[in-house]
Scaffold this active site. Structure first.
Site, PDB file in Angstrom:
ATOM      1  N   HIS A  56       0.825  -1.207   0.000  1.00 45.49           N
ATOM      2  CA  HIS A  56       0.000   0.000   0.000  1.00 45.49           C
ATOM      3  C   HIS A  56       0.860   1.258   0.000  1.00 45.49           C
ATOM      4  O   HIS A  56       2.076   1.201   0.222  1.00 45.49           O
ATOM      5  CB  HIS A  56      -0.910   0.012   1.233  1.00 45.49           C
ATOM      6  N   ASP A 331       3.996  -4.574   3.891  1.00 42.76           N
ATOM      7  CA  ASP A 331       5.430  -4.822   4.012  1.00 42.76           C
ATOM      8  C   ASP A 331       5.680  -6.183   4.654  1.00 42.76           C
ATOM      9  O   ASP A 331       6.644  -6.875   4.340  1.00 42.76           O
ATOM     10  CB  ASP A 331       6.114  -3.720   4.819  1.00 42.76           C
TER      11      ASP A 331
END
Length: 418
Positions: A56, A331
């Site tokens: 994102h 992540d």
């Protein structure tokens, strides 16, 4: 946009919250030599399927560093640029209503100074994903003419974790990829937290929760990390009783930097150390040397990606026209995937970082090949004989970590005594 790599919250952004690039766009390539220099010699290969795992965009921090100058995370930072809008609907895996989102609810239960909530996608983040979409447009619509120039749900599958920032990031990428041209509403597919496999799922995988919790506690006691954290905590004036770690500090620091918000001057001199220690922590938690840990983190994702390629080659997919699979993740997804692929660069994946897996077919032999890139750079996967890796070699490399749904569930249900 530079934001360097970002976080996995105290168990990983979504994952633990659930416990819970910048390549310039080149002019349109018309010269074949220039095209080959940029993308490799593709004359022998025909592109068949593209799968992209992307992080994102920039967001508000998941948690503020305690006892230091407050940043003002005001609603104005969340304005939606008109060019990032598309008509979309969020559904479950079978096309039904969007499932409940307990991770998102936990974010909305607290408020940052300034009035926004933790983990919200910002205007900067929206633009980052639009820009990524634009780069993909150049690659797959303008240069190789692989995709139809307007969104077509029979060609493009969009899957996201059930968290607003990843859903909105997917929407912004699609807007950039198709310049808001759509013949149909964009379906963004997600699932309930209990069955999510797009991040290390500590809630539903008992063994992973145990292993990672143990490794997390250990990471805080590693001599270099413990020494540096105590020193930095003292320099920042953070009370000894406050629970902080380098991942939390890095998350807040990078979020501030990315949005031009003030940061304690001490952090500017400690930036490199904070970055490195945060990565050191994640490497200890994920521990790439431990096969089982990475299997539990991303084994299902890898199995799905390889399975999609095999189905495409065999022609058995029910979605015969599917050309692009987009996965909006975190992540905490990219890091263990990079470790499993053997290409982790010891840097935190930046906002909007992406891992791309392209399936090609040799025009003469019809043999399938896989090409992997990370943030726009082709990567040689250890165990593969070239950048264009025969699918059988790639599958063999991934078999170390890949898990079927049945094997994943069986492994997750084990206890550490088993």
């Amino acid at each position: 946009m530079r934001s360097h790599w970002i976080r996995v919250g105290v168990f990983g952004s979504a994952a633990l919250g659930s416990m819970l690039w910048s390549e310039k766009t080149a002019p349109v390539q018309t010269d074949s030599a220039k095209f080959s220099e940029k993308y490799g010699d593709q004359s022998q290969y025909e592109l068949k399927l593209v799968q992209i795992l992307f992080r994102h965009g920039a967001r508000t921090p998941l948690k503020s560093i305690p006892d230091i100058m407050e940043a003002q995370w005001v609603p104005n930072l969340l304005k939606v640029p008109a060019h990032t809008e598309v008509n979309y609907v969020v559904t479950d895996l079978s096309g039904g209503p969007r499932p409940p989102a307990p991770v998102e609810d936990s974010y909305r239960a607290s408020t940052l100074t300034g009035g926004t909530h933790p983990g919200q996608l910002t205007t900067v983040g929206m633009q980052q994903l639009y820009d990524l979409g634009n780069r993909l447009r150049k690659r797959y619509i303008e240069d190789v003419r692989f995709l139809t120039p307007e969104f077509n749900p029979t060609e493009v599958y969009v899957r996201s974790t059930n968290i607003v920032r990843t859903i909105e990031s997917a929407k912004c990428l699609v807007a950039g990829l198709f310049h808001q041209k759509q013949g149909d509403i964009v379906p963004i597919v997600t699932t309930e937290a209990e069955s999510e496999v797009l991040y290390p799922n500590y809630h539903s995988c008992r063994l992973l929760k145990f292993l990672s919790g143990h490794r997390w506690a250990e990471s805080l006691q590693l001599p270099d990390i413990d020494r540096d954290l105590k020193k930095l905590q003292g320099m920042l004036g953070i009370a000894a009783h406050q629970r902080v770690d380098f991942i939390l500090i890095r998350d807040d620091m990078v979020a501030r930097e990315t949005h031009g918000l003030p940061c304690p001057p001490v952090l500017s001199t400690w930036r490199t150390t904070v970055e490195q220690r945060a990565v050191d922590m994640m490497c200890h938690i994920y521990d790439p040397s431990q096969r089982q840990n990475l299997q539990l983190c991303v084994g299902r994702v890898l199995n799905i990606l390889v399975g999609n390629m095999e189905d495409k080659v065999k022609g058995v997919s029910s979605e015969t026209n599917r050309k692009l699979n987009l996965y909006s993740v975190h992540d905490t997804t990219l890091m263990p995937c990079l470790m499993a692929l053997g290409i982790f660069d010891m840097k935190w994946p930046p906002y909007a970082a992406e891992i791309t897996l392209e399936l090609h077919q040799h025009r003469d032999t019809k043999e399938p090949f896989v090409k992997v890139s990370y943030i726009g750079q082709d990567k040689l996967i250890p165990g593969c004989s070239g950048i264009y890796c025969p699918l059988k070699e790639f599958k063999e490399v991934m078999s170390t970590y890949s898990l079927t749904a049945e094997n994943y569930r069986s492994l997750c249900n084990q206890t550490h005594e088993d």
